[in-house]
Design a protein around this motif. Structure first.
Motif, PDB file in Angstrom:
ATOM      1  N   VAL A   4       0.875  -1.171   0.000  1.00 32.09           N
ATOM      2  CA  VAL A   4       0.000   0.000   0.000  1.00 32.09           C
ATOM      3  C   VAL A   4       0.911   1.220   0.000  1.00 32.09           C
ATOM      4  O   VAL A   4       1.604   1.483   0.976  1.00 32.09           O
ATOM      5  CB  VAL A   4      -0.928   0.009   1.228  1.00 32.09           C
ATOM      6  N   LYS A   5       0.923   1.934  -1.140  1.00 30.66           N
ATOM      7  CA  LYS A   5       1.788   3.100  -1.295  1.00 30.66           C
ATOM      8  C   LYS A   5       0.984   4.377  -1.111  1.00 30.66           C
ATOM      9  O   LYS A   5      -0.039   4.573  -1.764  1.00 30.66           O
ATOM     10  CB  LYS A   5       2.401   3.140  -2.691  1.00 30.66           C
ATOM     11  N   PHE A   6       1.481   5.227  -0.226  1.00 29.24           N
ATOM     12  CA  PHE A   6       0.940   6.565  -0.062  1.00 29.24           C
ATOM     13  C   PHE A   6       1.966   7.501  -0.688  1.00 29.24           C
ATOM     14  O   PHE A   6       3.070   7.663  -0.155  1.00 29.24           O
ATOM     15  CB  PHE A   6       0.712   6.884   1.408  1.00 29.24           C
ATOM     16  N   ILE A   7       1.637   8.063  -1.843  1.00 25.70           N
ATOM     17  CA  ILE A   7       2.578   8.881  -2.600  1.00 25.70           C
ATOM     18  C   ILE A   7       2.280  10.354  -2.343  1.00 25.70           C
ATOM     19  O   ILE A   7       1.162  10.821  -2.578  1.00 25.70           O
ATOM     20  CB  ILE A   7       2.510   8.549  -4.102  1.00 25.70           C
ATOM     21  N   LEU A   8       3.301  11.043  -1.824  1.00 24.81           N
ATOM     22  CA  LEU A   8       3.162  12.442  -1.430  1.00 24.81           C
ATOM     23  C   LEU A   8       3.896  13.339  -2.406  1.00 24.81           C
ATOM     24  O   LEU A   8       4.897  12.943  -3.004  1.00 24.81           O
ATOM     25  CB  LEU A   8       3.735  12.639  -0.027  1.00 24.81           C
ATOM     26  N   ASN A   9       3.388  14.548  -2.540  1.00 21.84           N
ATOM     27  CA  ASN A   9       4.047  15.584  -3.323  1.00 21.84           C
ATOM     28  C   ASN A   9       4.124  16.811  -2.428  1.00 21.84           C
ATOM     29  O   ASN A   9       3.088  17.345  -2.035  1.00 21.84           O
ATOM     30  CB  ASN A   9       3.261  15.876  -4.604  1.00 21.84           C
ATOM     31  N   SER A  10       5.331  17.229  -2.087  1.00 20.86           N
ATOM     32  CA  SER A  10       5.540  18.338  -1.140  1.00 20.86           C
ATOM     33  C   SER A  10       4.821  18.072   0.177  1.00 20.86           C
ATOM     34  O   SER A  10       4.151  18.935   0.737  1.00 20.86           O
ATOM     35  CB  SER A  10       5.078  19.663  -1.740  1.00 20.86           C
ATOM     36  N   ASN A  11       4.920  16.840   0.645  1.00 21.78           N
ATOM     37  CA  ASN A  11       4.344  16.409   1.927  1.00 21.78           C
ATOM     38  C   ASN A  11       2.814  16.365   1.934  1.00 21.78           C
ATOM     39  O   ASN A  11       2.203  16.310   2.992  1.00 21.78           O
ATOM     40  CB  ASN A  11       4.875  17.259   3.071  1.00 21.78           C
ATOM     41  N   ILE A  12       2.177  16.422   0.770  1.00 22.99           N
ATOM     42  CA  ILE A  12       0.718  16.348   0.655  1.00 22.99           C
ATOM     43  C   ILE A  12       0.368  15.071  -0.100  1.00 22.99           C
ATOM     44  O   ILE A  12       0.913  14.805  -1.168  1.00 22.99           O
ATOM     45  CB  ILE A  12       0.145  17.575  -0.082  1.00 22.99           C
ATOM     46  N   LEU A  13      -0.540  14.281   0.465  1.00 23.97           N
ATOM     47  CA  LEU A  13      -0.937  13.025  -0.172  1.00 23.97           C
ATOM     48  C   LEU A  13      -1.572  13.305  -1.523  1.00 23.97           C
ATOM     49  O   LEU A  13      -2.513  14.084  -1.634  1.00 23.97           O
ATOM     50  CB  LEU A  13      -1.928  12.264   0.715  1.00 23.97           C
ATOM     51  N   ASN A  14      -1.031  12.661  -2.556  1.00 26.27           N
ATOM     52  CA  ASN A  14      -1.502  12.853  -3.922  1.00 26.27           C
ATOM     53  C   ASN A  14      -2.114  11.582  -4.508  1.00 26.27           C
ATOM     54  O   ASN A  14      -3.107  11.642  -5.217  1.00 26.27           O
ATOM     55  CB  ASN A  14      -0.344  13.329  -4.800  1.00 26.27           C
ATOM     56  N   THR A  15      -1.516  10.430  -4.200  1.00 23.69           N
ATOM     57  CA  THR A  15      -1.913   9.178  -4.828  1.00 23.69           C
ATOM     58  C   THR A  15      -1.805   8.036  -3.829  1.00 23.69           C
ATOM     59  O   THR A  15      -0.909   8.027  -2.983  1.00 23.69           O
ATOM     60  CB  THR A  15      -0.979   8.869  -6.033  1.00 23.69           C
ATOM     61  N   ILE A  16      -2.717   7.083  -3.952  1.00 22.75           N
ATOM     62  CA  ILE A  16      -2.623   5.826  -3.209  1.00 22.75           C
ATOM     63  C   ILE A  16      -2.602   4.707  -4.233  1.00 22.75           C
ATOM     64  O   ILE A  16      -3.404   4.697  -5.167  1.00 22.75           O
ATOM     65  CB  ILE A  16      -3.817   5.626  -2.256  1.00 22.75           C
TER      66      ILE A  16
END
Length: 103
Positions: A4-16
């Protein structure tokens, strides 16, 4: 193993991304897969501010995009999903792995 990947952009969740199979037991009897799937589908069915194009589902794979601008309701849904995945991963660490990735 389910990742389960929680992908962040600038510390904000963008994609799971939810990838793979638990391989805890045979297909149809895998309680870990069932738990992950149940929480995932409850989450997907509860999200209100995403379009169908923001969600991709295939066998052993789910991707949820554009989470950076969701409403408060959906933020709560995602938080419940995250907590559920972490609880399953804590109990079944050989079958479910949580990954936080900054892009």
């Amino acid at each position: 193993m389910i990742k389960v990947k929680f992908i962040l952009n600038s510390n904000i969740l963008n994609t799971i991304e939810v990838i793979g199979h638990a391989n805890f037991a045979e297909k149809g009897n895998d309680i870990v897969c069932s738990a992950v799937s149940s929480i995932l589908y409850a989450c997907l069915n509860s999200l209100k501010s995403l379009n169908k194009k923001d969600i991709e589902i295939k066998d052993g794979y789910c991707k949820i995009l554009n989470l950076q601008n969701i409403d408060e309701h959906d933020k709560t849904v995602i938080e419940v999903f995250k907590n559920g995945m972490e609880m399953i991963s804590d109990e079944y660490s050989k079958n479910v792995k949580i990954i936080y990735e900054e892009k």
